[in-house]
Design an enzyme around this catalytic site. Sequence first.
Site, PDB file in Angstrom:
ATOM      1  N   HIS A   1       0.837  -1.199   0.000  1.00 28.89           N
ATOM      2  CA  HIS A   1       0.000   0.000   0.000  1.00 28.89           C
ATOM      3  C   HIS A   1       0.874   1.252   0.000  1.00 28.89           C
ATOM      4  CE1 HIS A   1       0.597  -1.133   4.250  1.00 28.89           C
ATOM      5  NE2 HIS A   1       0.528   0.160   4.526  1.00 28.89           N
TER       6      HIS A   1
ATOM      7  N   TRP B   1      11.717   1.141   9.080  1.00 28.91           N
ATOM      8  CA  TRP B   1      11.723   1.981   7.873  1.00 28.91           C
ATOM      9  C   TRP B   1      12.684   3.155   8.041  1.00 28.91           C
ATOM     10  CZ3 TRP B   1       7.462   1.344  11.019  1.00 28.91           C
ATOM     11  CH2 TRP B   1       7.053   2.455  11.770  1.00 28.91           C
TER      12      TRP B   1
ATOM     13  N   CYS C   1       5.072   9.974   9.692  1.00 30.67           N
ATOM     14  CA  CYS C   1       4.775   8.966   8.679  1.00 30.67           C
ATOM     15  C   CYS C   1       3.262   8.912   8.514  1.00 30.67           C
ATOM     16  CB  CYS C   1       5.248   7.584   9.113  1.00 30.67           C
ATOM     17  SG  CYS C   1       6.957   7.481   9.654  1.00 30.67           S
TER      18      CYS C   1
ATOM     19  N   GLU D   1       4.596  -4.577   7.850  1.00 30.18           N
ATOM     20  CA  GLU D   1       4.442  -3.329   7.094  1.00 30.18           C
ATOM     21  C   GLU D   1       4.952  -3.599   5.688  1.00 30.18           C
ATOM     22  OE1 GLU D   1       2.967  -0.712   7.092  1.00 30.18           O
ATOM     23  OE2 GLU D   1       2.896   0.333   9.010  1.00 30.18           O
TER      24      GLU D   1
END
Length: 198
Positions: free
Chosen positions: A37, A166, A72, A119
């Site tokens: 996504h 991330w 984020c 994720e």
Amino acid sequence: MNPGGDDVEEVVLLSEEGTVTGTAPKATVHDERTPLHLAFSCYVFDDDDRLLLTQRAASKLTWPAVWTNTVCGHPAPGEGVHDAVVRRAQDELGLELADLRLVLPGFRYRAVMADGTVENEMCPVFVARPAGGLALDPAEVDETRWVPWRELVADVAAGRQDVSPWCAIQLEALGALGPDPAAWPTGDPADLPPAARA
């Protein structure tokens, strides 16, 4: 907040080529089989090249209480990614942004929590300067601190500072752009996932 006016926050689902394949409620999309996504990350620097580091709220379902980059989030269906960055900085931190620009248009990562939650995002990375003060949303952020950029990079590399997966990967990619955040080249919007180019 969902810019579409619906109470259910949705994320934009992507194909491997970065085109839109549908939407899903954010509250249900993250599990052991999280579909690819659209997301974003933003790094906010002051005039002394200190990064605004944030600690995710301990109540969050994914990576609770973990330190990470400034903000984020996920663009809502039909929302431009620049607009989403501005919205989330305001929602989470009460922070207005100046000089927002794209630096890593093609960033993508996948990470797995200890409980198996995944994720899986195409996640363009932006930088910005702060305009005004902070007003934290406690449901999103527990704490913030300003950290010299080079100190953070060194501390993460040496294992002295834990950050979100991330953020750790993005630090390496940003470091490849050079040591001075103000001198990082602006990314080409043509390199964004197609879903983020509108």
